[in-house]
Design a protein around this motif. Structure first.
Motif, PDB file in Angstrom:
ATOM      1  N   MET A   1      53.850  -0.422  73.173  1.00  0.00           N
ATOM      2  CA  MET A   1      52.526  -0.715  73.683  1.00  0.00           C
ATOM      3  C   MET A   1      52.499  -0.419  75.182  1.00  0.00           C
ATOM      4  N   ALA A   2      51.556   0.355  75.622  1.00  0.00           N
ATOM      5  CA  ALA A   2      51.417   0.667  77.041  1.00  0.00           C
ATOM      6  C   ALA A   2      50.490  -0.344  77.697  1.00  0.00           C
ATOM      7  N   ALA A   3      50.861  -0.766  78.877  1.00  0.00           N
ATOM      8  CA  ALA A   3      50.052  -1.717  79.622  1.00  0.00           C
ATOM      9  C   ALA A   3      50.276  -1.459  81.106  1.00  0.00           C
ATOM     10  N   PRO A   4      49.339  -1.895  81.948  1.00  0.00           N
ATOM     11  CA  PRO A   4      49.534  -1.704  83.385  1.00  0.00           C
ATOM     12  C   PRO A   4      50.886  -2.279  83.824  1.00  0.00           C
ATOM     13  N   GLY A   5      51.624  -1.495  84.593  1.00  0.00           N
ATOM     14  CA  GLY A   5      52.913  -1.955  85.088  1.00  0.00           C
ATOM     15  C   GLY A   5      54.057  -1.758  84.123  1.00  0.00           C
ATOM     16  N   CYS A   6      53.789  -1.200  82.952  1.00  0.00           N
ATOM     17  CA  CYS A   6      54.830  -0.970  81.946  1.00  0.00           C
ATOM     18  C   CYS A   6      54.960   0.523  81.678  1.00  0.00           C
ATOM     19  N   PHE A   7      56.197   0.956  81.503  1.00  0.00           N
ATOM     20  CA  PHE A   7      56.459   2.354  81.207  1.00  0.00           C
ATOM     21  C   PHE A   7      56.466   2.556  79.709  1.00  0.00           C
TER      22      PHE A   7
END
Length: 40
Positions: free
Chosen positions: A1-7
């Motif tokens: 799952m992509a989320a702000p601050g995550c690669f």
């Protein structure tokens, strides 16, 4: 799952092809804005 601050990286492998250029289709990279739904 992509989320702000995550690669996030997606890698897929497909075997059984003598010529990878014949079966691999590379799409365009997307920007952070596109990924986060901030497109115009």
């Amino acid at each position: 799952m992509a989320a702000p601050g995550c690669f996030m990286e997606h890698i897929a492998f497909l075997e059984a092809s003598d010529d990878p250029a014949a079966t691999t289709v590379w799409k365009e990279h997307i920007t952070d804005d596109e990924s986060e739904g901030r497109t115009a």
